[in-house]
Design a protein around this motif. Structure first.
Motif, short mmCIF file in Angstrom:
data_model
loop_
_atom_site.label_atom_id
_atom_site.label_comp_id
_atom_site.label_asym_id
_atom_site.label_seq_id
_atom_site.Cartn_x
_atom_site.Cartn_y
_atom_site.Cartn_z
N SER A 336 -2.74 1.02 -1.25
CA SER A 336 -2.09 -0.16 -0.66
C SER A 336 -2.95 -0.77 0.43
O SER A 336 -2.99 -1.99 0.59
CB SER A 336 -0.71 0.21 -0.11
N VAL A 337 -3.68 0.07 1.17
CA VAL A 337 -4.57 -0.44 2.22
C VAL A 337 -5.70 -1.26 1.62
O VAL A 337 -5.99 -2.39 2.04
CB VAL A 337 -5.13 0.72 3.06
N VAL A 338 -6.35 -0.71 0.59
CA VAL A 338 -7.50 -1.38 -0.02
C VAL A 338 -7.07 -2.67 -0.72
O VAL A 338 -7.74 -3.71 -0.58
CB VAL A 338 -8.21 -0.42 -1.01
N LEU A 339 -5.98 -2.63 -1.46
CA LEU A 339 -5.53 -3.84 -2.16
C LEU A 339 -5.05 -4.91 -1.17
O LEU A 339 -5.19 -6.11 -1.44
CB LEU A 339 -4.44 -3.49 -3.16
N SER A 340 -4.52 -4.50 -0.03
CA SER A 340 -4.16 -5.46 1.02
C SER A 340 -5.42 -6.11 1.59
O SER A 340 -5.42 -7.32 1.88
CB SER A 340 -3.38 -4.76 2.13
N TRP A 341 -6.47 -5.35 1.77
CA TRP A 341 -7.77 -5.87 2.20
C TRP A 341 -8.26 -6.92 1.21
O TRP A 341 -8.62 -8.04 1.58
CB TRP A 341 -8.73 -4.69 2.36
N CYS A 358 0.49 -9.46 0.42
CA CYS A 358 0.78 -8.19 1.07
C CYS A 358 1.49 -8.42 2.41
O CYS A 358 1.47 -9.52 2.96
CB CYS A 358 -0.51 -7.40 1.30
N LEU A 359 2.11 -7.37 2.92
CA LEU A 359 2.75 -7.41 4.23
C LEU A 359 1.76 -6.93 5.30
O LEU A 359 0.98 -6.01 5.04
CB LEU A 359 4.00 -6.54 4.24
N PRO A 360 1.81 -7.50 6.50
CA PRO A 360 0.85 -7.10 7.55
C PRO A 360 0.91 -5.61 7.90
O PRO A 360 -0.10 -5.03 8.31
CB PRO A 360 1.28 -7.98 8.75
N SER A 361 2.07 -5.00 7.74
CA SER A 361 2.19 -3.57 8.09
C SER A 361 1.38 -2.68 7.16
O SER A 361 1.11 -1.52 7.50
CB SER A 361 3.66 -3.15 8.05
N TRP A 362 0.99 -3.20 6.00
CA TRP A 362 0.28 -2.37 5.03
C TRP A 362 -1.18 -2.11 5.42
O TRP A 362 -1.82 -1.22 4.84
CB TRP A 362 0.33 -3.00 3.64
N TYR A 363 -1.72 -2.86 6.37
CA TYR A 363 -3.11 -2.64 6.78
C TYR A 363 -3.27 -1.33 7.55
O TYR A 363 -4.35 -0.75 7.57
CB TYR A 363 -3.61 -3.77 7.68
#
Length: 559
Positions: A336-341, A358-363
């Protein structure tokens, strides 16, 4: 260029596999040395897929000599027109083959991704169950893929005129040749290239987690195709292999695409046992989406399916039950971190100024075990500022006045987040030294800040941008170019490069771009230099050039 992946299957043309393709369930956890099969052979037709022209002479562009050509000359050059024609063919394929997948996001149960104002843009969600259960999905879609692909191949002239896809099928006879069959030695070489050479370039994590997830949750044949497809396209791009590597890479990514479609179209699961299976299905989908984005990045950084994939990713992770389980596992959370990036960088360069899905919390943040800081060097707090810039950019693009008191307040708030980049870098954290991590955070902060200046255009914004460009050149130039975190700074180099005005600034960025390509040898980096050079030559903005360079529905991925 003759052609490019642009994010979807090219020309598998109903070819059969060696028997492993037809299984669809998760294969359990497998070791890397299990990914071999002596039964495969290396017979490969050489004319099925037409690969794009690869870069020659490093990154030298023989048509660019520093003069400013006219727009007509630039956009009517054979090279440019060839790239546009390739993307047009593939975009047609995308709309025909994936109309059923698109219907999943337009079903009555799906309320996310409507064209609301920025303030309400991410309030709705769709569960993974609703996503998987969309009733419109055509039955037995995987059985129809062959015919649809054949139809596309014939219409788009991917094959030579004298060789139709149907004729190729007839020529193979009863022993249908598999494009993705290879000898034990060849497969061993591909896997070694993937794990030893390519994987360290894909992110800054010392032991990238997603291959382990592919081995654990994906079918044996699919995990193998994930690794080999990326290895093949990278070996082709880095000139370590010929056209057959491009063909094999596309064949293997086709295999993973078929699997992805089957998982997306899975029937609704309702029992407790089915709930666990649904979670595994969701993980498989995220793994395969990640692989498809990476393939597009390696090939030339253009994709007509990336936006759809980011919607799918977001719809899955907005299921609170699923995401609650995801964040308890570092390897799974890394997806989820990489796909949010990827989603956010794609959004901030999009010519239509789209919003991130994505949602900002996912970073994540600097205090989390897994975050963008750990995966690629940019603290999650800076990504949150980047997301805010995407929203401001979206609003201004759609007619909002960037001189209102509220806009100027938002500008000051985001600017302060970026100025505070030091606060987001822990002194003891990870394998990289503190000084390197601090400089990386500063470079990302500068790139976002410049984009903010371009959007709001406050008093003296042009002078502010000039100062920030020089600051970036000084900081980035002091870093070791082979550092994994420096290798991930593709978008910052792109953002700064497009703002260079003087010969000295451009010379510095040319050095950065050429070094980055030489160290990573990915297609998106070759495209990056081409875009930046033509922004300089045509004296237009990056958005103006991308509108002309990209076909409708295609996104650029400076990742």
């Amino acid at each position: 260029m003759k052609g490019g992946f642009v994010g979807k299957p090219r020309a598998k043309a109903h070819l059969k596999t060696t028997g492993r393709q037809n299984s669809t369930g998760g294969g359990g956890e497998l070791s890397k040395d299990q990914l071999h099969d002596d039964s495969t052979n290396s017979n490969t037709p050489s004319s099925i897929i037409a690969p794009p022209n690869r870069p020659t002479n490093g990154l030298t562009d023989e048509n660019f000599n520093g003069d400013v050509p006219s727009k007509d000359i630039m956009f009517n050059s054979p090279r440019f027109l060839g790239m546009r024609a390739s993307s047009a063919n593939l975009e047609q394929f995308s709309s025909e083959l994936f109309e059923d997948l698109e219907s999943l996001l337009k079903s009555p149960d799906s309320s996310i991704f409507s064209d609301e104002s920025a303030s309400n843009r991410i309030t709705n969600s769709m569960s993974a169950a609703n996503f998987a259960a969309a009733s419109e999905m055509r039955e037995n879609i995987s059985l129809n893929l062959g015919k649809e692909i054949i139809g596309f191949i014939d219409k788009s002239n991917v094959l030579p005129e004298e060789e139709s896809a149907e004729k190729l099928l007839e020529k193979r006879g009863p022993t249908e040749i598999s494009l993705y069959s290879m000898s034990y030695q060849e497969e061993n070489m591909m896997l070694k290239h993937f794990f030893k050479k390519l994987l360290p370039l894909l992110d800054a994590h010392p032991n990238s987690p997603w291959p382990d997830l592919a081995l654990k949750y994906c079918d044996f044949d699919i995990a193998r195709s994930c690794f080999i497809s990326l290895a093949c396209i990278h070996m082709y791009e880095s000139r370590k292999g010929g056209n057959e590597y491009y063909q094999k890479g596309v064949a293997h990514i086709n295999n993973t695409m078929d699997h992805l479609i089957r998982f997306i179209s899975t029937d609704n699961l309702s029992t407790a046992e089915d709930e666990k299976k649904k979670q595994i299905h969701s993980l498989v989908i995220l793994v395969l989406i990640n692989v498809h984005i990476l393939f597009a990045v390696l090939e030339k950084g253009k994709s007509s399916l990336s936006r759809f994939f980011f919607k799918v990713f977001a719809s899955i992770c907005q299921d609170q039950d699923f995401y609650g389980l995801l964040i308890t596992n570092e390897k799974q959370r890394s997806l989820s971190v990489v796909l949010s990036w990827y989603d956010t960088v794609s959004a901030i360069v999009s010519p239509d100024c789209r919003l991130p899905y994505c949602l900002p919390s996912w970073y994540g943040s600097s205090s989390d075990n897994i975050s963008t800081s750990k995966m690629m060097g940019c603290p999650g707090q800076i990504f949150k500022a980047m997301s805010k810039v995407c929203y401001l950019r979206h609003d201004v693009y759609n007619g909002a006045d960037n001189t209102t008191p509220q806009m100027l307040t938002d500008y000051q708030n985001v600017k302060q987040l970026l100025v505070n980049y030091r606060d987001y870098v822990l002194f003891e954290d990870g394998d990289e030294e503190y000084a390197i991590r601090l400089k990386c955070a500063q470079c990302w902060s500068i790139a976002v800040w410049i984009t903010l200046e371009r959007v709001i255009r406050p008093f003296n914004y042009e002078i502010n941008i000039r100062k920030l460009v020089h600051e970036f050149i000084s900081i980035y130039g002091s870093m070791e170019p082979i550092s994994p975190m420096v290798t991930q700074m593709v978008w910052p180099v792109y953002a700064i490069g497009c703002e260079c005005k003087t010969a000295e600034e451009r010379a510095s960025l040319m050095t950065f771009m050429e070094t980055l390509y030489r160290n990573a040898q990915m297609g998106t980096l070759f495209s990056l230099k081409e875009i930046v050079q033509q922004v300089w030559a045509l004296q237009i903005s990056q958005e103006e050039f991308l509108k002309q360079w990209l076909d409708s529905g295609v996104d650029y991925l400076p990742l």
